[in-house]
Design an enzyme around this catalytic site. Structure first.
Site, PDB file in Angstrom:
ATOM      1  N   GLN B  48       0.828  -1.503   0.062  1.00 43.67           N
ATOM      2  CA  GLN B  48      -0.136  -0.038  -0.058  1.00 43.67           C
ATOM      3  C   GLN B  48       0.992   1.097  -0.178  1.00 43.67           C
ATOM      4  O   GLN B  48       0.534   2.421  -0.286  1.00 43.67           O
ATOM      5  CB  GLN B  48      -1.111   0.067   1.023  1.00 43.67           C
ATOM      6  CG  GLN B  48      -0.416   0.273   2.419  1.00 43.67           C
ATOM      7  CD  GLN B  48       0.388  -0.487   3.147  1.00 43.67           C
ATOM      8  OE1 GLN B  48       0.976  -1.511   2.509  1.00 43.67           O
ATOM      9  NE2 GLN B  48       0.787  -0.376   4.592  1.00 43.67           N
ATOM     10  N   SER B  88      -6.343   1.240   8.908  1.00 50.52           N
ATOM     11  CA  SER B  88      -5.990   2.274   8.232  1.00 50.52           C
ATOM     12  C   SER B  88      -5.112   3.469   9.040  1.00 50.52           C
ATOM     13  O   SER B  88      -5.081   4.553   9.004  1.00 50.52           O
ATOM     14  CB  SER B  88      -7.146   3.200   7.650  1.00 50.52           C
ATOM     15  OG  SER B  88      -8.141   2.555   6.870  1.00 50.52           O
ATOM     16  N   THR B  91      -0.141   5.815   8.346  1.00 49.55           N
ATOM     17  CA  THR B  91       0.138   7.305   7.994  1.00 49.55           C
ATOM     18  C   THR B  91       0.013   8.110   9.419  1.00 49.55           C
ATOM     19  O   THR B  91       0.559   8.885   9.760  1.00 49.55           O
ATOM     20  CB  THR B  91      -0.588   7.710   6.814  1.00 49.55           C
ATOM     21  OG1 THR B  91      -0.170   7.071   5.862  1.00 49.55           O
ATOM     22  CG2 THR B  91      -0.290   9.297   6.752  1.00 49.55           C
ATOM     23  N   GLY B 285      -6.686   3.941   3.396  1.00 49.44           N
ATOM     24  CA  GLY B 285      -6.860   2.572   3.114  1.00 49.44           C
ATOM     25  C   GLY B 285      -8.447   2.116   2.907  1.00 49.44           C
ATOM     26  O   GLY B 285      -8.989   1.660   2.140  1.00 49.44           O
ATOM     27  N   GLU B 286      -8.997   1.977   4.251  1.00 48.80           N
ATOM     28  CA  GLU B 286     -10.470   1.491   4.264  1.00 48.80           C
ATOM     29  C   GLU B 286     -11.450   2.598   3.612  1.00 48.80           C
ATOM     30  O   GLU B 286     -12.467   2.207   2.980  1.00 48.80           O
ATOM     31  CB  GLU B 286     -10.674   0.912   5.622  1.00 48.80           C
ATOM     32  CG  GLU B 286      -9.942  -0.366   5.684  1.00 48.80           C
ATOM     33  CD  GLU B 286      -9.630  -0.551   7.126  1.00 48.80           C
ATOM     34  OE1 GLU B 286     -10.226  -1.503   7.763  1.00 48.80           O
ATOM     35  OE2 GLU B 286      -8.905   0.149   7.861  1.00 48.80           O
TER      36      GLU B 286
END
Lengths: 285, 334
Positions: B48, B88, B91, B285-286
């Protein structure tokens, strides 16, 4: 992976020699897209596997005066890219390009699609609609020719015997005004087995009446075949919604007669009718 | 018959674990004598792009090239625990740890550079440190690193970032369960063949709030990947069990979308900075995946007037629903 003897033939004669001796216990391999998974899953346990990809005489596409010959190890990609086949049998080209994805089409062969005789095959029903003829050789009988319709006896059962090798496929050319269409319905747009497919070939005469019609649904019966009763309803007549409806109904009856009622029929029966009607309208409407 | 419809799906999503579950990110950043930088952290980049994001954060703080940073991750022998790659959170949580460690190193380098250059208004840019008012006063990052090492200063910093929240009230369920929330909206346009039950998704417009897109191309990639997953979830993916045994045993049967199934995706990144994220960033992400299926299902409902409640909306399920819908409307309509 199970153990087996691996053979490779360089000529048809060499292959037939081996098959006449060990044919019943030997599996012929070309692209291997069907056989290798079957070997891995131990659905087949042959003593030997015979590779025929090196036999030059089994590949290629040759245009003859009134027909086209192509070798059984011709790949789906080669069919897709053949200008001869695109010109004369677009139905076959459409069917070949609907198989799996690019990797499978680069590897899989038309002969394999016939001999493996999967009920969900894409190219096999198209060949039935095109009235293809198979050229089969053995040491015992030499060359024999048989129509593709009738060559498949049941799911994964082809009449080609253990000592025989499929050595060619021949399709007669038809008048250029003939129209054709291949439709496939899968769960996704690539890398999917057909939930059903339909090969359709139709030609009208000068008055607009149906002069020739071939209807071959695939993946709805154990063996793909022409639905002659449905074809007859439209033959010699001009297309009318009531006739089309009747032909679709008859097609359903014929499918039920061969297949019976299964879990999938609730979906497949109405949908193959709809696909048939849509396709005829697309070709003639 | 083919019918078209448009649908919208919107979501908010609690980032990280929330509900007082441990949620800690960590980083060890080391500047070597030759000015090269090594980052150690426990989480895994499984494609990712978190390693890239972390490199960018450390590089931004130290004024060096992000591709000069060596990432060592997901190695229990050498890296500190940073929690899993999930929720998620990387970051937002681990990115903050990177930021803290890099800033601590920069502070040390700043004191050395001030001593050497005799200026305080220093900028760290393009592998150099220089004075804003007297730009001729400058030192390369490599040389500065060497000077710091010569002075015996700590050139390794470890940092933790903890977003573990308080739990909600066990009696009422009320409270702030998560540290921060993400927002996203997708629009779908579909064409449904009412005869076959086949759905063609014609277009997806995906709008995702990234707080701050540290790597916009990466965010776009995550959104497109999320849309593909959401599309499969809506239309084709299905796990079948029979008497407790898995019947869907391979990707030949478990139908994920192919490149021929994924429609054009128009991505829009919204950047509303969140004060607690690195440079205002939060995870995508999600959030990139969650609104896709509702948008597609709403588009199907918009096209057909019947609503899918059991996933996937595959050929058979949708065909059955269309027929039942027709029967109902015929009954209602007399």
């Amino acid at each position: 992976m199970q153990r087996f003897q691996f053979h490779q033939a360089r000529s048809i004669e060499e292959a037939l020699d081996l098959l006449s001796e060990k044919g019943e216990r030997t599996k012929v391999i070309a692209g291997g897209t069907d056989l290798i998974p079957a070997l891995r899953n131990e659905e087949v346990r042959p003593e030997g596997v015979l590779d025929i990809l090196e036999i030059e005489a089994l590949r290629g596409i040759r245009e003859l005066e009134d027909r086209v010959w192509f070798g059984p190890t011709t790949t789906f990609t080669e069919i897709e890219e053949s200008s001869v086949l695109k010109c004369h049998f677009p139905l076959l080209v459409q069917a070949a390009s609907s198989v799996g994805g690019p990797q499978i089409r680069n590897r899989g062969t038309v002969g394999g699609n016939i001999v493996n005789a999967s009920p969900a095959a894409d190219v096999l029903p198209a060949l039935v609609a095109l009235g293809a003829e198979l050229e089969v050789q053995s040491k015992r009988e030499g060359i024999r020719r048989l129509p593709i319709e009738g060559a498949i006896q049941g799911p994964y059962r082809c009449v080609i015997k253990g000592d025989e090798l499929l050595t060619g496929i021949v399709i007669k050319k038809y008048p250029p005004e003939t129209r054709s269409l291949f439709k496939k319905l899968g769960r996704r747009n690539a890398m999917a087995r057909a939930r059903m497919n339909l090969s359709l070939l139709v030609r009208l005469d000068g008055s607009g009446a149906v002069e020739e019609l071939r209807v071959v649904p695939g993946a709805v019966m154990p063996v793909a075949k022409r639905i002659a009763r449905a074809e007859k309803i439209l033959l010699g007549k001009k297309l009318a919604p009531s006739l089309l409806e009747e032909a679709a109904q008859v097609m359903e009856e014929e499918i039920v007669k061969t297949t019976g009622i299964r879990w999938s029929t609730a979906y497949k029966l109405p949908v193959i009718q709809a696909v048939f009607k849509q396709s005829v309208m697309e070709l003639l409407g | 018959m083919k019918k078209r419809g448009i649908g919208i799906g919107s979501m908010f999503y609690g980032m990280g674990y929330g509900f007082s579950r441990q949620d800690i990110g960590s980083a060890i950043v080391e500047i070597c004598e030759d000015g090269s930088v090594i980052v150690r952290s426990g989480e895994v980049d499984y494609g990712q792009g978190s390693d890239t994001i972390f490199s960018q954060i450390v590089a931004e703080e130290l004024g060096i090239r992000y591709d000069s940073i060596q990432m060592i991750t997901a190695d229990t022998f050498t890296t500190p625990n940073s929690g899993p790659t999930s929720a998620s959170r990387l970051t937002y949580v681990v990115g903050n740890a990177m930021l803290k460690a890099a800033r601590a190193l920069r502070k040390t380098l700043q004191t050395v550079a001030e001593e050497i250059l005799g200026e305080k208004d220093l900028l760290f840019v393009d592998e150099e440190v220089f004075s804003e008012s007297h730009p001729e006063k400058r030192i390369s990052f490599e040389r500065l690193a060497k000077e710091a090492h010569n002075r015996g200063l700590p050139m390794v910093e470890a940092a933790w970032h903890d977003i573990t929240t308080a739990d909600v009230d066990p009696e009422t369920g009320q409270g702030d369960a998560y540290d921060v929330y993400a927002y996203a909206t997708h629009l779908a346009e579909v064409e449904v063949d009412t005869d076959t039950g086949k759905v063609d998704v014609l277009r997806i417009v995906a709008i995702v709030d990234a707080g701050k897109a540290i790597n916009p191309l990466n965010v776009e990639g995550q959104i497109e990947g999320g849309v593909a997953m959401g599309l499969g979830y809506a239309l084709t993916e299905e796990i079948k069990l029979e008497g407790g045994y898995l019947k869907t045993k391979s990707l030949g049967e478990y139908m994920i979308p192919t490149s021929l199934d994924v429609p054009p995706i128009e991505t829009h990144i919204v950047e509303v900075p969140v004060s607690t994220g690195p440079y205002g960033a939060k995870g995508v992400g999600e959030p990139a995946l969650i609104p896709t299926a509702p948008a597609i299902l709403n588009a199907i409902a918009n096209a057909l007037g019947v609503r899918v409640v059991d996933l996937p909306a595959n050929l058979e399920n949708l065909h059955r629903l269309i027929r039942e819908g027709l029967r109902e409307s015929q009954t209602v309509g007399g």
